[in-house]
Scaffold this motif. Structure first.
Motif, PDB file in Angstrom:
ATOM      1  N   ASP A  18      69.888  86.016   9.739  1.00  0.00           N
ATOM      2  CA  ASP A  18      69.891  87.341  10.370  1.00  0.00           C
ATOM      3  C   ASP A  18      70.890  87.394  11.517  1.00  0.00           C
ATOM      4  O   ASP A  18      71.646  88.353  11.646  1.00  0.00           O
ATOM      5  CB  ASP A  18      68.502  87.706  10.891  1.00  0.00           C
ATOM      6  CG  ASP A  18      67.516  87.985   9.790  1.00  0.00           C
ATOM      7  OD1 ASP A  18      67.951  88.082   8.628  1.00  0.00           O
ATOM      8  OD2 ASP A  18      66.322  88.120  10.086  1.00  0.00           O
ATOM      9  N   ILE A  22      74.024  89.778  10.413  1.00  0.00           N
ATOM     10  CA  ILE A  22      73.714  91.150  10.825  1.00  0.00           C
ATOM     11  C   ILE A  22      74.071  91.331  12.285  1.00  0.00           C
ATOM     12  O   ILE A  22      73.480  90.710  13.167  1.00  0.00           O
ATOM     13  CB  ILE A  22      72.216  91.459  10.594  1.00  0.00           C
ATOM     14  CG1 ILE A  22      71.881  91.287   9.133  1.00  0.00           C
ATOM     15  CG2 ILE A  22      71.884  92.864  11.084  1.00  0.00           C
ATOM     16  CD1 ILE A  22      70.411  91.380   8.828  1.00  0.00           C
ATOM     17  N   GLN A  23      75.048  92.205  12.544  1.00  0.00           N
ATOM     18  CA  GLN A  23      75.462  92.470  13.921  1.00  0.00           C
ATOM     19  C   GLN A  23      74.724  93.665  14.507  1.00  0.00           C
ATOM     20  O   GLN A  23      74.437  93.700  15.685  1.00  0.00           O
ATOM     21  CB  GLN A  23      76.967  92.710  13.981  1.00  0.00           C
ATOM     22  CG  GLN A  23      77.766  91.498  13.598  1.00  0.00           C
ATOM     23  CD  GLN A  23      79.252  91.782  13.581  1.00  0.00           C
ATOM     24  OE1 GLN A  23      79.693  92.908  13.720  1.00  0.00           O
ATOM     25  NE2 GLN A  23      80.037  90.743  13.388  1.00  0.00           N
ATOM     26  N   PRO A  25      71.396  95.580  13.580  1.00  0.00           N
ATOM     27  CA  PRO A  25      70.222  95.694  12.704  1.00  0.00           C
ATOM     28  C   PRO A  25      69.822  97.134  12.371  1.00  0.00           C
ATOM     29  O   PRO A  25      69.393  97.404  11.252  1.00  0.00           O
ATOM     30  CB  PRO A  25      69.118  94.990  13.491  1.00  0.00           C
ATOM     31  CG  PRO A  25      69.832  94.072  14.425  1.00  0.00           C
ATOM     32  CD  PRO A  25      71.125  94.753  14.747  1.00  0.00           C
ATOM     33  N   THR A  28      72.095  98.378   9.470  1.00  0.00           N
ATOM     34  CA  THR A  28      72.335  97.466   8.358  1.00  0.00           C
ATOM     35  C   THR A  28      71.326  97.695   7.245  1.00  0.00           C
ATOM     36  O   THR A  28      70.137  97.847   7.493  1.00  0.00           O
ATOM     37  CB  THR A  28      72.267  96.005   8.834  1.00  0.00           C
ATOM     38  OG1 THR A  28      73.252  95.819   9.854  1.00  0.00           O
ATOM     39  CG2 THR A  28      72.541  95.043   7.697  1.00  0.00           C
ATOM     40  N   ILE A  49      75.115  93.277   1.769  1.00  0.00           N
ATOM     41  CA  ILE A  49      74.752  93.617   3.130  1.00  0.00           C
ATOM     42  C   ILE A  49      75.730  94.689   3.580  1.00  0.00           C
ATOM     43  O   ILE A  49      76.944  94.470   3.614  1.00  0.00           O
ATOM     44  CB  ILE A  49      74.787  92.386   4.049  1.00  0.00           C
ATOM     45  CG1 ILE A  49      73.826  91.329   3.506  1.00  0.00           C
ATOM     46  CG2 ILE A  49      74.435  92.771   5.476  1.00  0.00           C
ATOM     47  CD1 ILE A  49      73.846  90.024   4.253  1.00  0.00           C
ATOM     48  N   ASP A  51      76.835  97.686   6.364  1.00  0.00           N
ATOM     49  CA  ASP A  51      76.735  98.179   7.740  1.00  0.00           C
ATOM     50  C   ASP A  51      77.241  99.615   7.769  1.00  0.00           C
ATOM     51  O   ASP A  51      78.422  99.872   7.520  1.00  0.00           O
ATOM     52  CB  ASP A  51      77.552  97.294   8.681  1.00  0.00           C
ATOM     53  CG  ASP A  51      77.279  97.569  10.148  1.00  0.00           C
ATOM     54  OD1 ASP A  51      76.941  98.719  10.481  1.00  0.00           O
ATOM     55  OD2 ASP A  51      77.412  96.634  10.951  1.00  0.00           O
ATOM     56  N   THR A 112      79.657  94.183   4.221  1.00  0.00           N
ATOM     57  CA  THR A 112      80.109  93.102   5.094  1.00  0.00           C
ATOM     58  C   THR A 112      79.953  91.731   4.443  1.00  0.00           C
ATOM     59  O   THR A 112      80.767  90.833   4.675  1.00  0.00           O
ATOM     60  CB  THR A 112      79.352  93.126   6.434  1.00  0.00           C
ATOM     61  OG1 THR A 112      77.951  93.097   6.183  1.00  0.00           O
ATOM     62  CG2 THR A 112      79.707  94.379   7.224  1.00  0.00           C
TER      63      THR A 112
END
Length: 129
Positions: A18, A22-23, A25, A28, A49, A51, A112
């Motif tokens: 995570d 994931i930058q 959350p 995302t 994933i 974003d 991403t």
């Protein structure tokens, strides 16, 4: 009393996917690929994933709404910004800001990361790799 361990400074912190993948959350999303796209390295059922807060750069893979379905398109800047169909290579116009979510190819987010299941062995027959 004893001495502190000299190795205490070298203990590893726990690893979290995570935190690595994931930058943002709140923006995302996780999606599953419904098709195999060899040139993009996406296998059927791969975890995507996405974003929704990122701005795409040239060559980014995007998830777009097309005729009520989610499709993967490639973003291109040259000669002018446009979308490119990943299967046919056909150029498509970017959706207008006025179209919002109902346009012909409204951009949902930027892919991403792609997580493929390596157990399937599908990469063995890949003509590109």
């Amino acid at each position: 009393m004893g001495f502190p361990s000299p190795a205490a400074d070298y203990t590893e912190k726990s690893f979290s996917l995570d935190m690595k993948l994931i930058q943002r959350p709140a923006a995302t999303y996780f999606m599953r690929s419904g098709a195999t796209l060899y040139r993009e390295g996406i296998m059927n059922g791969a975890l995507l994933i996405v974003d929704a807060s990122l701005s795409p750069c040239d060559g980014s893979l995007l998830v777009c709404r097309v005729d009520g379905e989610m499709r993967i398109k490639r973003y291109r800047k040259v000669p002018k910004p446009h979308l490119e169909d990943v299967e046919t290579g056909r150029k498509e116009p970017l959706p207008n800001h006025d179209d919002d979510l109902t346009g012909p190819a409204a951009v949902f987010g930027v892919i991403t990361y792609v997580v493929n299941d390596a157990r399937s062995g599908e990469f063995d027959d890949c003509p590109v790799m």
